[in-house]
Scaffold this motif. Structure first.
Motif, PDB file in Angstrom:
ATOM      1  N   ALA A   1      19.470 -17.483  15.811  1.00  0.00           N
ATOM      2  CA  ALA A   1      18.048 -17.191  16.044  1.00  0.00           C
ATOM      3  C   ALA A   1      17.749 -17.165  17.545  1.00  0.00           C
ATOM      4  O   ALA A   1      17.043 -16.271  18.045  1.00  0.00           O
ATOM      5  CB  ALA A   1      17.179 -18.227  15.339  1.00  0.00           C
ATOM      6  N   VAL A   2      18.297 -18.137  18.258  1.00  0.00           N
ATOM      7  CA  VAL A   2      18.083 -18.182  19.703  1.00  0.00           C
ATOM      8  C   VAL A   2      18.747 -16.985  20.373  1.00  0.00           C
ATOM      9  O   VAL A   2      18.174 -16.344  21.262  1.00  0.00           O
ATOM     10  CB  VAL A   2      18.624 -19.502  20.281  1.00  0.00           C
ATOM     11  CG1 VAL A   2      18.609 -19.468  21.801  1.00  0.00           C
ATOM     12  CG2 VAL A   2      17.812 -20.689  19.771  1.00  0.00           C
ATOM     13  N   ASP A   3      19.972 -16.664  19.941  1.00  0.00           N
ATOM     14  CA  ASP A   3      20.691 -15.529  20.526  1.00  0.00           C
ATOM     15  C   ASP A   3      19.916 -14.225  20.300  1.00  0.00           C
ATOM     16  O   ASP A   3      19.834 -13.374  21.197  1.00  0.00           O
ATOM     17  CB  ASP A   3      22.087 -15.434  19.916  1.00  0.00           C
ATOM     18  CG  ASP A   3      22.886 -14.281  20.488  1.00  0.00           C
ATOM     19  OD1 ASP A   3      23.154 -14.298  21.698  1.00  0.00           O
ATOM     20  OD2 ASP A   3      23.220 -13.345  19.735  1.00  0.00           O
ATOM     21  N   THR A   4      19.350 -14.090  19.102  1.00  0.00           N
ATOM     22  CA  THR A   4      18.565 -12.889  18.806  1.00  0.00           C
ATOM     23  C   THR A   4      17.348 -12.783  19.710  1.00  0.00           C
ATOM     24  O   THR A   4      16.978 -11.701  20.170  1.00  0.00           O
ATOM     25  CB  THR A   4      18.135 -12.898  17.331  1.00  0.00           C
ATOM     26  OG1 THR A   4      19.295 -12.916  16.495  1.00  0.00           O
ATOM     27  CG2 THR A   4      17.299 -11.680  17.008  1.00  0.00           C
ATOM     28  N   GLN A   5      16.751 -13.924  20.006  1.00  0.00           N
ATOM     29  CA  GLN A   5      15.552 -13.940  20.830  1.00  0.00           C
ATOM     30  C   GLN A   5      15.815 -13.439  22.256  1.00  0.00           C
ATOM     31  O   GLN A   5      14.948 -12.769  22.860  1.00  0.00           O
ATOM     32  CB  GLN A   5      14.981 -15.357  20.882  1.00  0.00           C
ATOM     33  CG  GLN A   5      13.709 -15.479  21.706  1.00  0.00           C
ATOM     34  CD  GLN A   5      13.197 -16.914  21.749  1.00  0.00           C
ATOM     35  OE1 GLN A   5      13.604 -17.754  20.940  1.00  0.00           O
ATOM     36  NE2 GLN A   5      12.320 -17.196  22.692  1.00  0.00           N
ATOM     37  N   VAL A   6      17.000 -13.762  22.798  1.00  0.00           N
ATOM     38  CA  VAL A   6      17.267 -13.419  24.211  1.00  0.00           C
ATOM     39  C   VAL A   6      18.387 -12.389  24.359  1.00  0.00           C
ATOM     40  O   VAL A   6      18.838 -12.119  25.469  1.00  0.00           O
ATOM     41  CB  VAL A   6      17.642 -14.696  25.004  1.00  0.00           C
ATOM     42  CG1 VAL A   6      16.479 -15.666  25.036  1.00  0.00           C
ATOM     43  CG2 VAL A   6      18.885 -15.362  24.424  1.00  0.00           C
ATOM     44  N   ARG A   7      18.812 -11.821  23.225  1.00  0.00           N
ATOM     45  CA  ARG A   7      19.939 -10.885  23.287  1.00  0.00           C
ATOM     46  C   ARG A   7      19.615  -9.697  24.201  1.00  0.00           C
ATOM     47  O   ARG A   7      18.591  -9.043  24.073  1.00  0.00           O
ATOM     48  CB  ARG A   7      20.271 -10.385  21.894  1.00  0.00           C
ATOM     49  CG  ARG A   7      21.502  -9.474  21.835  1.00  0.00           C
ATOM     50  CD  ARG A   7      21.804  -9.100  20.409  1.00  0.00           C
ATOM     51  NE  ARG A   7      22.067 -10.296  19.605  1.00  0.00           N
ATOM     52  CZ  ARG A   7      22.106 -10.303  18.266  1.00  0.00           C
ATOM     53  NH1 ARG A   7      21.849  -9.171  17.595  1.00  0.00           N
ATOM     54  NH2 ARG A   7      22.363 -11.414  17.617  1.00  0.00           N
ATOM     55  N   GLY A   8      20.498  -9.453  25.156  1.00  0.00           N
ATOM     56  CA  GLY A   8      20.374  -8.292  26.033  1.00  0.00           C
ATOM     57  C   GLY A   8      19.448  -8.465  27.219  1.00  0.00           C
ATOM     58  O   GLY A   8      19.323  -7.542  28.047  1.00  0.00           O
ATOM     59  N   ILE A   9      18.780  -9.616  27.334  1.00  0.00           N
ATOM     60  CA  ILE A   9      17.821  -9.742  28.440  1.00  0.00           C
ATOM     61  C   ILE A   9      18.525  -9.851  29.798  1.00  0.00           C
ATOM     62  O   ILE A   9      17.889  -9.661  30.841  1.00  0.00           O
ATOM     63  CB  ILE A   9      16.889 -10.962  28.245  1.00  0.00           C
ATOM     64  CG1 ILE A   9      17.686 -12.274  28.309  1.00  0.00           C
ATOM     65  CG2 ILE A   9      16.112 -10.853  26.965  1.00  0.00           C
ATOM     66  CD1 ILE A   9      16.790 -13.494  28.356  1.00  0.00           C
ATOM     67  N   ASP A  10      19.832 -10.143  29.782  1.00  0.00           N
ATOM     68  CA  ASP A  10      20.570 -10.253  31.031  1.00  0.00           C
ATOM     69  C   ASP A  10      21.026  -8.889  31.571  1.00  0.00           C
ATOM     70  O   ASP A  10      21.356  -8.772  32.761  1.00  0.00           O
ATOM     71  CB  ASP A  10      21.815 -11.129  30.824  1.00  0.00           C
ATOM     72  CG  ASP A  10      22.748 -10.547  29.772  1.00  0.00           C
ATOM     73  OD1 ASP A  10      22.369 -10.573  28.581  1.00  0.00           O
ATOM     74  OD2 ASP A  10      23.830 -10.034  30.140  1.00  0.00           O
ATOM     75  N   ARG A  11      21.039  -7.868  30.719  1.00  0.00           N
ATOM     76  CA  ARG A  11      21.636  -6.593  31.129  1.00  0.00           C
ATOM     77  C   ARG A  11      20.915  -5.910  32.279  1.00  0.00           C
ATOM     78  O   ARG A  11      21.557  -5.433  33.223  1.00  0.00           O
ATOM     79  CB  ARG A  11      21.731  -5.666  29.919  1.00  0.00           C
ATOM     80  CG  ARG A  11      22.770  -6.137  28.901  1.00  0.00           C
ATOM     81  CD  ARG A  11      22.738  -5.310  27.649  1.00  0.00           C
ATOM     82  NE  ARG A  11      23.599  -5.891  26.614  1.00  0.00           N
ATOM     83  CZ  ARG A  11      23.564  -5.541  25.337  1.00  0.00           C
ATOM     84  NH1 ARG A  11      22.689  -4.611  24.927  1.00  0.00           N
ATOM     85  NH2 ARG A  11      24.372  -6.110  24.464  1.00  0.00           N
ATOM     86  N   PRO A  12      19.569  -5.831  32.265  1.00  0.00           N
ATOM     87  CA  PRO A  12      18.901  -5.189  33.416  1.00  0.00           C
ATOM     88  C   PRO A  12      19.213  -5.881  34.735  1.00  0.00           C
ATOM     89  O   PRO A  12      19.470  -5.216  35.747  1.00  0.00           O
ATOM     90  CB  PRO A  12      17.416  -5.298  33.058  1.00  0.00           C
ATOM     91  CG  PRO A  12      17.397  -5.386  31.565  1.00  0.00           C
ATOM     92  CD  PRO A  12      18.603  -6.188  31.204  1.00  0.00           C
ATOM     93  N   LEU A  13      19.202  -7.216  34.713  1.00  0.00           N
ATOM     94  CA  LEU A  13      19.490  -7.940  35.944  1.00  0.00           C
ATOM     95  C   LEU A  13      20.955  -7.772  36.341  1.00  0.00           C
ATOM     96  O   LEU A  13      21.285  -7.652  37.529  1.00  0.00           O
ATOM     97  CB  LEU A  13      19.149  -9.414  35.778  1.00  0.00           C
ATOM     98  CG  LEU A  13      19.303 -10.283  37.044  1.00  0.00           C
ATOM     99  CD1 LEU A  13      18.484  -9.723  38.186  1.00  0.00           C
ATOM    100  CD2 LEU A  13      18.909 -11.720  36.731  1.00  0.00           C
ATOM    101  N   ASP A  14      21.832  -7.753  35.358  1.00  0.00           N
ATOM    102  CA  ASP A  14      23.246  -7.537  35.636  1.00  0.00           C
ATOM    103  C   ASP A  14      23.447  -6.201  36.342  1.00  0.00           C
ATOM    104  O   ASP A  14      24.163  -6.106  37.347  1.00  0.00           O
ATOM    105  CB  ASP A  14      24.037  -7.571  34.320  1.00  0.00           C
ATOM    106  CG  ASP A  14      25.534  -7.540  34.555  1.00  0.00           C
ATOM    107  OD1 ASP A  14      26.001  -8.146  35.536  1.00  0.00           O
ATOM    108  OD2 ASP A  14      26.244  -6.892  33.773  1.00  0.00           O
ATOM    109  N   HIS A  15      22.792  -5.154  35.847  1.00  0.00           N
ATOM    110  CA  HIS A  15      22.906  -3.828  36.467  1.00  0.00           C
ATOM    111  C   HIS A  15      22.302  -3.838  37.876  1.00  0.00           C
ATOM    112  O   HIS A  15      22.836  -3.195  38.793  1.00  0.00           O
ATOM    113  CB  HIS A  15      22.196  -2.780  35.614  1.00  0.00           C
ATOM    114  CG  HIS A  15      22.832  -2.563  34.271  1.00  0.00           C
ATOM    115  ND1 HIS A  15      24.193  -2.679  34.078  1.00  0.00           N
ATOM    116  CD2 HIS A  15      22.297  -2.217  33.068  1.00  0.00           C
ATOM    117  CE1 HIS A  15      24.472  -2.428  32.811  1.00  0.00           C
ATOM    118  NE2 HIS A  15      23.340  -2.147  32.174  1.00  0.00           N
TER     119      HIS A  15
END
Length: 230
Positions: free
Chosen positions: A158-172
């Motif tokens: 549930a926690v992973d679903t909540q924040v899944r992918g939020i790191d990608r824009p910053l990573d790019h």
């Protein structure tokens, strides 16, 4: 009987004066050319030292940007480890500590990069925007982690679903900062190579001009000396 034989107008004294003048001209040409050469060499050396320092600082900035890249990727991995392998309290605390340590490393690298950016022609505003986005991301991770329950395996998903992918824009974006620093380094290297070639050409022109002027002066002195003998 009076000696009416006409003596040459140009005697031993005149020849000595011509030789002295010629020697003086040669010495003057040598001294002037030497001074010009030394001055040009010193300017070239100073420019080379400044260029090396500029390149060194750009290489350092690129290294810092790349370190921020690596630290952020490890930070994200530590977050995933917290959810996937943090069921035991000891593991949970270890992964959270790892996450926070990498978060501090990213923040430190970005702060350092921001401080050195302006003199190097890097985009300070872009770096500061990344720093703000990184802090915001940390807050979102912590808000999500507050809902994590080690006793309930389903909460991890549930926690992973909540924040899944939020790191990608910053990573790019961090990757883009590193790429920007690399491009700036390449551009400055090209500028320095061009400037060095121009300095070399200028030094060659000055040396040749000085030599030609010196030869011209010597030629004038020799012509004048020849005229006196005539």
């Amino acid at each position: 009987m009076v000696d009416t034989t006409q003596r040459p107008a140009f005697g031993a004294g005149g020849r000595r004066r011509s030789l002295v003048a010629l020697a003086g001209a040669l010495m003057a040409v040598f001294i002037v050319n030497s001074l010009i050469g030394l001055f040009a060499m010193q300017m070239d050396r100073d420019a080379a030292v400044a260029d090396d320092e500029r390149l060194h600082r750009l290489v350092n900035a690129l290294d810092v940007a790349r370190e921020a890249q690596v630290a952020f990727k490890i930070q994200v991995q530590e977050w995933k480890n917290t959810l996937l392998r943090g069921a035991a309290p000891a593991d949970f605390n270890r992964y959270v500590a790892g996450f926070e340590a990498q978060e501090r490393r990213v923040a430190a690298h970005l702060e350092s990069l921001s401080g050195m950016a302006a003199p190097l022609g890097l985009d300070v505003n872009a770096i500061d925007e990344v720093r703000t986005a990184h802090r915001t991301l940390g807050l979102r991770y912590r808000e999500a982690l507050a809902r994590y329950d080690a006793a309930n395996p389903a909460s991890a998903f549930a926690v992973d679903t909540q924040v899944r992918g939020i790191d990608r824009p910053l990573d790019h974006t961090i990757d883009a900062l590193a790429e920007s620093a690399r491009k700036r380094l390449t551009a400055v290297q090209a500028e320095i190579d061009t400037a060095a070639a121009e300095r070399t050409a200028t030094l060659r022109t000055v040396a040749i001009t000085g030599m030609l002027v010196g030869l011209a002066l010597i030629g004038i002195i020799l012509l004048r000396a020849g005229g006196r003998r005539g």
